[in-house]
Motif scaffolding. Structure first.
Motif, PDB file in Angstrom:
ATOM      1  N   ARG A  88      60.965  62.592   5.292  1.00  0.00           N
ATOM      2  CA  ARG A  88      59.663  63.165   4.944  1.00  0.00           C
ATOM      3  C   ARG A  88      59.780  63.786   3.556  1.00  0.00           C
ATOM      4  NH1 ARG A  88      58.731  67.063   9.725  1.00  0.00           N
ATOM      5  NH2 ARG A  88      60.929  67.346   9.326  1.00  0.00           N
ATOM      6  N   VAL A  89      58.931  63.336   2.612  1.00  0.00           N
ATOM      7  CA  VAL A  89      59.080  63.755   1.219  1.00  0.00           C
ATOM      8  C   VAL A  89      57.878  64.504   0.651  1.00  0.00           C
ATOM      9  CG1 VAL A  89      60.755  61.952   0.674  1.00  0.00           C
ATOM     10  CG2 VAL A  89      58.310  61.499   0.359  1.00  0.00           C
ATOM     11  N   ALA A  90      56.734  64.409   1.310  1.00  0.00           N
ATOM     12  CA  ALA A  90      55.522  65.074   0.829  1.00  0.00           C
ATOM     13  C   ALA A  90      54.561  65.175   1.999  1.00  0.00           C
ATOM     14  CB  ALA A  90      54.895  64.292  -0.322  1.00  0.00           C
ATOM     15  N   GLN A  91      53.435  65.828   1.773  1.00  0.00           N
ATOM     16  CA  GLN A  91      52.427  65.903   2.825  1.00  0.00           C
ATOM     17  C   GLN A  91      51.060  65.547   2.256  1.00  0.00           C
ATOM     18  OE1 GLN A  91      52.253  69.813   4.575  1.00  0.00           O
ATOM     19  NE2 GLN A  91      52.930  70.773   2.701  1.00  0.00           N
ATOM     20  N   LEU A  92      50.273  64.892   3.092  1.00  0.00           N
ATOM     21  CA  LEU A  92      48.962  64.398   2.709  1.00  0.00           C
ATOM     22  C   LEU A  92      47.885  65.227   3.396  1.00  0.00           C
ATOM     23  CD1 LEU A  92      47.104  62.237   1.430  1.00  0.00           C
ATOM     24  CD2 LEU A  92      47.480  60.866   3.499  1.00  0.00           C
ATOM     25  N   VAL A  93      47.008  65.825   2.585  1.00  0.00           N
ATOM     26  CA  VAL A  93      45.885  66.599   3.090  1.00  0.00           C
ATOM     27  C   VAL A  93      44.614  65.822   2.768  1.00  0.00           C
ATOM     28  CG1 VAL A  93      44.603  68.777   2.899  1.00  0.00           C
ATOM     29  CG2 VAL A  93      47.113  68.784   2.746  1.00  0.00           C
ATOM     30  N   ILE A  94      43.797  65.561   3.778  1.00  0.00           N
ATOM     31  CA  ILE A  94      42.530  64.867   3.597  1.00  0.00           C
ATOM     32  C   ILE A  94      41.420  65.920   3.582  1.00  0.00           C
ATOM     33  CG2 ILE A  94      40.951  63.124   4.515  1.00  0.00           C
ATOM     34  CD1 ILE A  94      43.695  61.982   3.808  1.00  0.00           C
ATOM     35  N   GLN A  95      40.565  65.861   2.560  1.00  0.00           N
ATOM     36  CA  GLN A  95      39.493  66.849   2.439  1.00  0.00           C
ATOM     37  C   GLN A  95      38.191  66.185   2.030  1.00  0.00           C
ATOM     38  OE1 GLN A  95      41.731  69.532  -0.367  1.00  0.00           O
ATOM     39  NE2 GLN A  95      40.819  71.083   0.964  1.00  0.00           N
ATOM     40  N   ARG A  96      37.104  66.792   2.462  1.00  0.00           N
ATOM     41  CA  ARG A  96      35.783  66.386   1.994  1.00  0.00           C
ATOM     42  C   ARG A  96      35.649  66.877   0.551  1.00  0.00           C
ATOM     43  NH1 ARG A  96      30.927  64.854   3.706  1.00  0.00           N
ATOM     44  NH2 ARG A  96      31.408  64.922   5.922  1.00  0.00           N
ATOM     45  N   VAL A  97      35.081  66.048  -0.297  1.00  0.00           N
ATOM     46  CA  VAL A  97      34.862  66.426  -1.687  1.00  0.00           C
ATOM     47  C   VAL A  97      33.408  66.156  -2.069  1.00  0.00           C
ATOM     48  CG1 VAL A  97      37.248  66.060  -2.434  1.00  0.00           C
ATOM     49  CG2 VAL A  97      35.646  64.166  -2.521  1.00  0.00           C
ATOM     50  N   GLU A  98      32.924  66.911  -3.009  1.00  0.00           N
ATOM     51  CA  GLU A  98      31.549  66.767  -3.493  1.00  0.00           C
ATOM     52  C   GLU A  98      31.548  66.066  -4.838  1.00  0.00           C
ATOM     53  OE1 GLU A  98      28.832  67.645  -1.786  1.00  0.00           O
ATOM     54  OE2 GLU A  98      30.051  68.406  -0.129  1.00  0.00           O
ATOM     55  N   GLN A  99      30.497  65.365  -5.119  1.00  0.00           N
ATOM     56  CA  GLN A  99      30.269  64.776  -6.437  1.00  0.00           C
ATOM     57  C   GLN A  99      29.310  65.687  -7.183  1.00  0.00           C
ATOM     58  OE1 GLN A  99      31.169  61.391  -7.821  1.00  0.00           O
ATOM     59  NE2 GLN A  99      32.857  61.940  -6.482  1.00  0.00           N
ATOM     60  N   ALA A 100      29.659  66.053  -8.394  1.00  0.00           N
ATOM     61  CA  ALA A 100      28.820  66.935  -9.207  1.00  0.00           C
ATOM     62  C   ALA A 100      27.954  66.109 -10.148  1.00  0.00           C
ATOM     63  CB  ALA A 100      29.696  67.894 -10.013  1.00  0.00           C
ATOM     64  N   SER A 101      26.850  66.677 -10.527  1.00  0.00           N
ATOM     65  CA  SER A 101      26.028  66.119 -11.594  1.00  0.00           C
ATOM     66  C   SER A 101      26.283  66.980 -12.820  1.00  0.00           C
ATOM     67  CB  SER A 101      24.548  66.168 -11.222  1.00  0.00           C
ATOM     68  OG  SER A 101      24.286  65.343 -10.117  1.00  0.00           O
ATOM     69  N   PHE A 102      26.761  66.368 -13.883  1.00  0.00           N
ATOM     70  CA  PHE A 102      27.094  67.118 -15.088  1.00  0.00           C
ATOM     71  C   PHE A 102      25.914  67.064 -16.052  1.00  0.00           C
ATOM     72  CE2 PHE A 102      31.080  65.888 -13.197  1.00  0.00           C
ATOM     73  CZ  PHE A 102      31.801  67.069 -13.256  1.00  0.00           C
ATOM     74  N   VAL A 103      25.509  68.250 -16.514  1.00  0.00           N
ATOM     75  CA  VAL A 103      24.375  68.378 -17.424  1.00  0.00           C
ATOM     76  C   VAL A 103      24.859  69.113 -18.668  1.00  0.00           C
ATOM     77  CG1 VAL A 103      22.063  69.348 -17.723  1.00  0.00           C
ATOM     78  CG2 VAL A 103      22.781  68.477 -15.471  1.00  0.00           C
ATOM     79  N   GLN A 104      24.609  68.536 -19.826  1.00  0.00           N
ATOM     80  CA  GLN A 104      25.003  69.190 -21.069  1.00  0.00           C
ATOM     81  C   GLN A 104      24.004  70.287 -21.403  1.00  0.00           C
ATOM     82  OE1 GLN A 104      25.647  66.448 -24.247  1.00  0.00           O
ATOM     83  NE2 GLN A 104      26.472  68.009 -25.601  1.00  0.00           N
ATOM     84  N   VAL A 105      24.530  71.496 -21.721  1.00  0.00           N
ATOM     85  CA  VAL A 105      23.686  72.631 -22.105  1.00  0.00           C
ATOM     86  C   VAL A 105      24.255  73.261 -23.371  1.00  0.00           C
ATOM     87  CG1 VAL A 105      22.957  73.113 -19.729  1.00  0.00           C
ATOM     88  CG2 VAL A 105      24.973  74.258 -20.653  1.00  0.00           C
TER      89      VAL A 105
END
Length: 151
Positions: free
Chosen positions: A102-119
């Motif tokens: 065993r060399v690492a661990q895998l975490v599964i997560q929900r992720v959101e997509q952002a809308s990027f707006v230039q200001v």
């Protein structure tokens, strides 16, 4: 699984966040050496999820073994073999890993997509642009009493 002879990722205990990933190869890492280590696993995550590859804390504490890009990110659209970029941070000892370790661990997560707006400017906040230690967290040793500087 790309290698049926290896155990698939699994959680060691109920409630664990990370599922263990195993090395598909024997590998030795000299002090300071890094290596891309295959796991024999490929996954298909649904849209809105990502996998994050973290170091195993026991290997980090006992052998100085870490994941270089921790956490490594597996996007939902990736279908190749999960590989881990391992780094031996120990200054004097080589780390030996055997196929199936065993060399690492895998975490599964929900992720959101952002809308990027230039200001032109951002709204004010209490923190502002402060970062990289701006909230403190340690007590500096006065220069006159710092043994590292001979003072």
């Amino acid at each position: 699984m790309l290698d049926d002879a290896l155990e698939p990722p699994a959680y060691a205990r109920p409630g664990d966040a990370g599922a263990d990933l195993r090395s598909r190869i024997d590998v030795s890492l000299a002090p300071g050496e890094r290596r891309l280590v295959p796991t024999g696993v490929s996954i298909a995550l649904p849209a809105g999820y990502a996998g994050f590859v973290h170091p195993r804390s026991g290997l980090a504490a006992r052998h100085g073994l870490s994941v270089v890009n921790a956490p490594g990110t597996i996007d939902a659209g990736y279908r190749g073999e999960v590989q881990v970029i391992l780094l031996n941070t120990d200054r004097s000892e080589t780390v030996h890993l055997a196929r199936g370790d065993r060399v690492a661990q895998l975490v599964i997560q929900r992720v959101e997509q952002a809308s990027f707006v230039q200001v032109r400017e951002l709204p004010e906040s209490v923190r502002g642009a402060g970062g990289f230690g701006s909230t403190g967290g340690f007590t500096p040793v006065p220069e006159a009493h710092n043994p590292a500087t001979g003072g």
